[in-house]
Design a protein around this motif. Structure first.
Motif, mmCIF file in Angstrom:
data_model
loop_
_atom_site.group_PDB
_atom_site.id
_atom_site.type_symbol
_atom_site.label_atom_id
_atom_site.label_comp_id
_atom_site.label_asym_id
_atom_site.label_seq_id
_atom_site.Cartn_x
_atom_site.Cartn_y
_atom_site.Cartn_z
ATOM 1 N N VAL A 1 -73.252 23.387 40.663
ATOM 2 C CA VAL A 1 -74.450 22.616 40.323
ATOM 3 C C VAL A 1 -74.342 22.179 38.867
ATOM 4 C CG1 VAL A 1 -76.959 22.668 40.050
ATOM 5 C CG2 VAL A 1 -75.894 23.779 42.023
ATOM 6 N N VAL A 2 -74.504 20.888 38.631
ATOM 7 C CA VAL A 2 -74.377 20.333 37.284
ATOM 8 C C VAL A 2 -75.758 19.934 36.777
ATOM 9 C CG1 VAL A 2 -73.294 18.574 35.839
ATOM 10 C CG2 VAL A 2 -72.049 19.521 37.807
ATOM 11 N N ILE A 3 -76.289 20.723 35.858
ATOM 12 C CA ILE A 3 -77.581 20.421 35.244
ATOM 13 C C ILE A 3 -77.372 19.306 34.220
ATOM 14 C CG2 ILE A 3 -79.545 21.358 33.971
ATOM 15 C CD1 ILE A 3 -79.143 22.648 36.715
ATOM 16 N N GLY A 4 -78.136 18.232 34.342
ATOM 17 C CA GLY A 4 -77.870 17.043 33.538
ATOM 18 C C GLY A 4 -76.784 16.209 34.194
ATOM 19 N N VAL B 1 -71.065 28.324 40.721
ATOM 20 C CA VAL B 1 -71.005 27.971 39.302
ATOM 21 C C VAL B 1 -72.154 27.025 38.967
ATOM 22 C CG1 VAL B 1 -69.601 26.922 37.465
ATOM 23 C CG2 VAL B 1 -68.488 28.162 39.341
ATOM 24 N N VAL B 2 -72.745 27.226 37.790
ATOM 25 C CA VAL B 2 -73.713 26.272 37.250
ATOM 26 C C VAL B 2 -73.185 25.785 35.910
ATOM 27 C CG1 VAL B 2 -76.023 25.964 36.271
ATOM 28 C CG2 VAL B 2 -75.732 27.224 38.408
ATOM 29 N N VAL B 3 -73.161 24.469 35.748
ATOM 30 C CA VAL B 3 -72.729 23.868 34.491
ATOM 31 C C VAL B 3 -73.917 23.148 33.868
ATOM 32 C CG1 VAL B 3 -71.114 22.309 33.370
ATOM 33 C CG2 VAL B 3 -70.421 23.498 35.448
ATOM 34 N N ASP B 4 -74.251 23.510 32.641
ATOM 35 C CA ASP B 4 -75.386 22.890 31.957
ATOM 36 C C ASP B 4 -74.882 21.934 30.883
ATOM 37 O OD1 ASP B 4 -77.766 22.183 30.821
ATOM 38 O OD2 ASP B 4 -78.330 24.185 30.149
ATOM 39 N N VAL B 5 -75.012 20.640 31.152
ATOM 40 C CA VAL B 5 -74.655 19.614 30.159
ATOM 41 C C VAL B 5 -75.889 18.795 29.788
ATOM 42 C CG1 VAL B 5 -72.227 19.461 30.840
ATOM 43 C CG2 VAL B 5 -73.903 18.007 31.979
ATOM 44 N N SER B 6 -77.070 19.370 30.015
ATOM 45 C CA SER B 6 -78.315 18.661 29.723
ATOM 46 C C SER B 6 -78.566 18.617 28.221
ATOM 47 C CB SER B 6 -79.491 19.350 30.425
ATOM 48 O OG SER B 6 -79.672 20.671 29.938
ATOM 49 N N ASN B 7 -79.455 17.721 27.812
ATOM 50 C CA ASN B 7 -79.806 17.609 26.398
ATOM 51 C C ASN B 7 -81.287 17.310 26.265
ATOM 52 O OD1 ASN B 7 -79.345 17.702 23.668
ATOM 53 N ND2 ASN B 7 -77.871 16.032 23.631
ATOM 54 N N SER B 8 -81.824 17.634 25.117
ATOM 55 C CA SER B 8 -83.248 17.433 24.882
ATOM 56 C C SER B 8 -83.576 15.944 24.770
ATOM 57 C CB SER B 8 -83.661 18.144 23.587
ATOM 58 O OG SER B 8 -85.005 17.860 23.269
ATOM 59 N N PRO B 9 -84.683 15.505 25.388
ATOM 60 C CA PRO B 9 -85.084 14.096 25.250
ATOM 61 C C PRO B 9 -85.574 13.768 23.849
ATOM 62 C CG PRO B 9 -86.719 15.332 26.503
ATOM 63 C CD PRO B 9 -85.555 16.250 26.316
ATOM 64 N N SER B 10 -85.969 14.790 23.087
ATOM 65 C CA SER B 10 -86.416 14.587 21.708
ATOM 66 C C SER B 10 -85.605 15.484 20.784
ATOM 67 C CB SER B 10 -87.904 14.933 21.565
ATOM 68 O OG SER B 10 -88.269 15.002 20.191
ATOM 69 N N PHE B 11 -85.205 14.940 19.613
ATOM 70 C CA PHE B 11 -84.442 15.740 18.654
ATOM 71 C C PHE B 11 -85.328 16.266 17.525
ATOM 72 C CE2 PHE B 11 -79.860 14.036 19.494
ATOM 73 C CZ PHE B 11 -79.950 14.511 20.792
ATOM 74 N N ALA B 12 -86.653 16.101 17.638
ATOM 75 C CA ALA B 12 -87.560 16.698 16.664
ATOM 76 C C ALA B 12 -87.404 18.215 16.726
ATOM 77 C CB ALA B 12 -88.999 16.296 16.973
#
Length: 248
Positions: A4-7, A53-64
């Motif tokens: 499973v690929v998060i993001g 396996v879980v792969v997390d390649v997600s990122n925050s929508p805000s960089f604040a």
């Protein structure tokens, strides 16, 4: 093997899903637009059924600062809890070379928290530290722009092609957990200020790049080697000139 690929619908995630499928794995993209939300937990239990396996390649929508910390703390905690309940045996996360050296940056403090949560989870893990992507040249410039001036320190960095990042994450995902960090980087080192100056000029960007030894990177002070990988890093093959030629 179900991965499973998060993001999984983003820049790296979509490439990773494609590569894993090409190697015969069941790669499932998971993102808000596929009904999976790590911030709320929506869809996590369902998508993780049978996942190895879980792969997390997600990122925050805000960089604040506050928003990015909330994103990585909450989403990672929710994800790890769901993985534990589902019996996932390998958690892979994409992070950044130099994260531990950039802790005056709110973004990198949040990435460090993400990594610490993973290490403390009890789930076998691998963390991939990648250098900056060729595709992020404009973004790096934008972070350091005031008016028409881009202030950058004369430090070294070793950027890489996003396709090579996805390949490295894929290799890690299908391998045994390292319970540590794998570093990946581009094949060539450049001086950050000179590289961005040349890249902007090539795109007829009118901004002026000023060399400033005191200029921060993403809000954090940097030294000559802050952004460089260690001697054991895996080096990608695609050079910047090769990548540029592909863009035409």
């Amino acid at each position: 093997m179900k991965v499973v690929v998060i993001g999984g619908t983003g820049l790296i995630g979509s490439k990773l899903v494609e590569k894993l499928k090409a190697h015969g794995h069941e790669a499932v993209p998971a993102a808000p637009n596929t009904g999976v939300n790590t911030l709320t937990g929506e869809g996590l239990a369902e998508v993780l059924q049978g996942a190895v396996v879980v792969v997390d390649v997600s990122n925050s929508p805000s960089f604040a600062d506050d928003a990015v910390m909330e994103f990585f703390r909450t989403s990672t905690s929710n994800l790890l809890k769901a993985e534990s309940e589902a019996g996932v045996t390998h958690h892979v996360a994409l992070s950044v070379v130099g994260t531990e050296r950039l802790q005056e940056s709110g973004y990198f403090r949040a990435k460090q928290v993400q990594e610490e949560l993973i290490k403390e989870s009890g789930i076998p893990y691998s963390i991939v530290h990648a250098t900056q992507f060729f595709e992020f040249v404009k973004g790096i410039a934008d972070l350091s722009t005031e008016g028409d001036t881009v202030r950058l320190a004369p430090v070294r960095f070793q950027p890489m092609y996003s396709d090579d990042v996805a390949a490295a994450v894929g290799r890690t995902a299908v391998g045994a957990p390292v319970n540590g960090v794998v570093e990946v980087a581009g094949p060539e080192a450049f001086r950050l200020d000179e590289f961005i100056r040349d890249a902007l000029a090539a795109k007829n960007d009118p901004r002026t790049v000023v060399t400033d030894p005191e200029a921060p990177y993403s809000g954090a002070p940097v030294e000559e080697t802050t952004l460089l990988p260690g001697p054991g890093a895996q080096l990608a093959e695609t050079t910047f000139s090769d990548w540029l030629a592909q863009q035409k």
